[in-house]
Design an enzyme around this catalytic site. Structure first.
Site, mmCIF file in Angstrom:
data_model
loop_
_atom_site.group_PDB
_atom_site.id
_atom_site.type_symbol
_atom_site.label_atom_id
_atom_site.label_comp_id
_atom_site.label_asym_id
_atom_site.label_seq_id
_atom_site.Cartn_x
_atom_site.Cartn_y
_atom_site.Cartn_z
ATOM 1 N N VAL A 169 -9.695 0.018 3.854
ATOM 2 C CA VAL A 169 -10.205 0.357 5.183
ATOM 3 C C VAL A 169 -9.076 0.205 6.180
ATOM 4 O O VAL A 169 -8.342 -0.791 6.162
ATOM 5 C CB VAL A 169 -11.383 -0.579 5.570
ATOM 6 C CG1 VAL A 169 -11.894 -0.261 6.960
ATOM 7 C CG2 VAL A 169 -12.507 -0.470 4.547
ATOM 8 N N HIS A 210 -8.244 10.005 4.153
ATOM 9 C CA HIS A 210 -7.667 8.993 5.051
ATOM 10 C C HIS A 210 -8.087 9.284 6.490
ATOM 11 O O HIS A 210 -8.018 10.418 6.946
ATOM 12 C CB HIS A 210 -6.136 9.006 4.964
ATOM 13 C CG HIS A 210 -5.599 8.282 3.762
ATOM 14 N ND1 HIS A 210 -4.652 8.814 2.931
ATOM 15 C CD2 HIS A 210 -5.869 7.044 3.264
ATOM 16 C CE1 HIS A 210 -4.364 7.937 1.970
ATOM 17 N NE2 HIS A 210 -5.093 6.862 2.150
ATOM 18 N N HIS A 249 -9.822 4.721 -1.450
ATOM 19 C CA HIS A 249 -9.120 4.723 -0.151
ATOM 20 C C HIS A 249 -9.944 5.531 0.844
ATOM 21 O O HIS A 249 -10.812 6.306 0.462
ATOM 22 C CB HIS A 249 -7.744 5.392 -0.300
ATOM 23 C CG HIS A 249 -6.736 4.547 -1.003
ATOM 24 N ND1 HIS A 249 -5.523 4.237 -0.471
ATOM 25 C CD2 HIS A 249 -6.774 3.940 -2.219
ATOM 26 C CE1 HIS A 249 -4.845 3.480 -1.311
ATOM 27 N NE2 HIS A 249 -5.577 3.288 -2.387
ATOM 28 N N GLY A 250 -9.618 5.349 2.129
ATOM 29 C CA GLY A 250 -10.232 6.207 3.149
ATOM 30 C C GLY A 250 -11.723 5.996 3.288
ATOM 31 O O GLY A 250 -12.487 6.946 3.452
ATOM 32 N N ASP A 284 0.837 -1.201 0.000
ATOM 33 C CA ASP A 284 0.000 0.000 0.000
ATOM 34 C C ASP A 284 0.877 1.257 0.000
ATOM 35 O O ASP A 284 1.899 1.311 0.694
ATOM 36 C CB ASP A 284 -0.881 -0.039 1.259
ATOM 37 C CG ASP A 284 -2.052 0.922 1.197
ATOM 38 O OD1 ASP A 284 -2.576 1.147 0.104
ATOM 39 O OD2 ASP A 284 -2.452 1.430 2.271
ATOM 40 N N HIS A 285 0.483 2.260 -0.769
ATOM 41 C CA HIS A 285 1.136 3.590 -0.746
ATOM 42 C C HIS A 285 2.657 3.540 -0.767
ATOM 43 O O HIS A 285 3.320 4.098 0.117
ATOM 44 C CB HIS A 285 0.686 4.388 0.479
ATOM 45 C CG HIS A 285 -0.704 4.903 0.356
ATOM 46 N ND1 HIS A 285 -1.056 5.884 -0.537
ATOM 47 C CD2 HIS A 285 -1.837 4.560 1.012
ATOM 48 C CE1 HIS A 285 -2.358 6.120 -0.431
ATOM 49 N NE2 HIS A 285 -2.854 5.333 0.496
HETATM 50 ZN ZN LIG Z 1 -4.702 5.014 1.236
#
Ligand SMILES: [Zn+2]
Length: 281
Positions: A231, A181, A208-209, A81-82
């Site tokens: 999540v 987020h 996202h978020g 992720d990210h």
């Molecule tokens: Zn994210």
């Protein structure tokens, strides 16, 4: 079993669902999310990414997540992720991750295109799919900051999104359409923009978020082509509340195991309920 390929997204889309993708920082969360996949009978994704490595260590958390995925009776994706570090992305691809996200959303557009395209080259060499991000999300991945709904200039532009997908070759696109987020009670999705994005690109979209967004809006977003919903804050909250409740009971006997189990079960339940909600209207 460990997921392979983009079918986890396209099958979800075809079934009118989105895959629940849950952030993991420790053993209990990894176990709980994999268990939620089994109790719902649906695929799930473990987000074991850069900010989670800051807590648990990259090799340890990656090994945990991959092992849990391999041992699960249902399909489990292990997703970086990210990521903003192509060396880290390469490490995860070689370690056996099923998918990776390169997040160049905070960089100038041409840099985002160039670096995401490089991430795609690295990952596709190993049969791993890639999520890119266009438009920047407010808030923090690890803590709830109370950031408000995304300002319009940070939202994803549909024309640019089409260009970005064509030039990078990403398999999925994370979009900023008012999502934030962390918990943001006043956050709302710009569903019109999402519909324009759906029309502009052919790849599955990622939200996202999702913590704290109205369930109705999430479901409508799934109807508009969102195939993966990330999540995090919701699980952290469930974990902390369960452990706070259990703490007075376990203190006299120093029963840490009971505390960890209470946290794990709360995360499993929260993930289970979330997965059940990720269906189009
Ligand atoms: Zn994210």
């Amino acid at each position: 079993m460990l997921s392979r390929g983009t079918a986890i997204l396209t099958d979800a889309l075809a079934a009118g669902r989105a895959v629940g993708a849950f952030a993991t920082y420790n053993l209990e969360q990894v176990q709980a999310i994999a268990a939620a996949g089994e109790t719902t009978g649906l695929p799930v994704m473990l987000l074991a990414g850069s900010s989670h490595f800051n807590h648990a260590g990259r090799r340890l958390l990656a090994t945990l997540a991959l092992t849990a995925a391999q041992e699960s009776t249902t399909e489990v994706g292990v997703h970086l992720d990210h990521c903003r570090d192509l060396d880290e992305l390469r490490w995860c691809v070689e370690a056996g991750y099923s998918s990776v996200m390169y997040d160049g959303s905070h960089d100038p557009y041409e840099d985002n295109v160039a670096r995401t395209a490089e991430a795609v080259r690295i990952a596709h060499d190993h049969g791993v799919w890639v999520e890119g991000e266009l438009g920047a999300l407010a808030g923090d991945e690890d803590v709830t900051t109370g950031a408000g709904s995304g300002a319009p200039d940070t939202m994803t532009d549909p024309v640019q999104a089409a260009d970005f997908v064509a030039r990078t070759g990403v398999d999925a696109l994370a979009v900023a359409v008012g999502n934030v987020h962390g918990f943001a009670p006043d956050a709302h999705l710009d569903l019109e923009r999402l519909a324009d994005l759906r029309a502009a690109v052919t790849v599955p979209l990622v939200l996202h978020g999702a913590s704290g967004l109205p369930e109705k809006e999430i479901r409508e977003a799934i109807g508009l082509g969102v195939a993966k919903v990330n999540v995090n804050a919701e699980l952290r909250r469930a974990y902390l509340h369960a452990m706070t409740e259990e703490l007075p009971t376990v203190l006299p006997a120093d029963d840490a195991v009971r505390l960890w189990r209470a946290g794990r079960e709360a995360v499993r339940r929260s993930a289970h309920d979330t997965i059940g909600q990720l269906v189009r209207p």
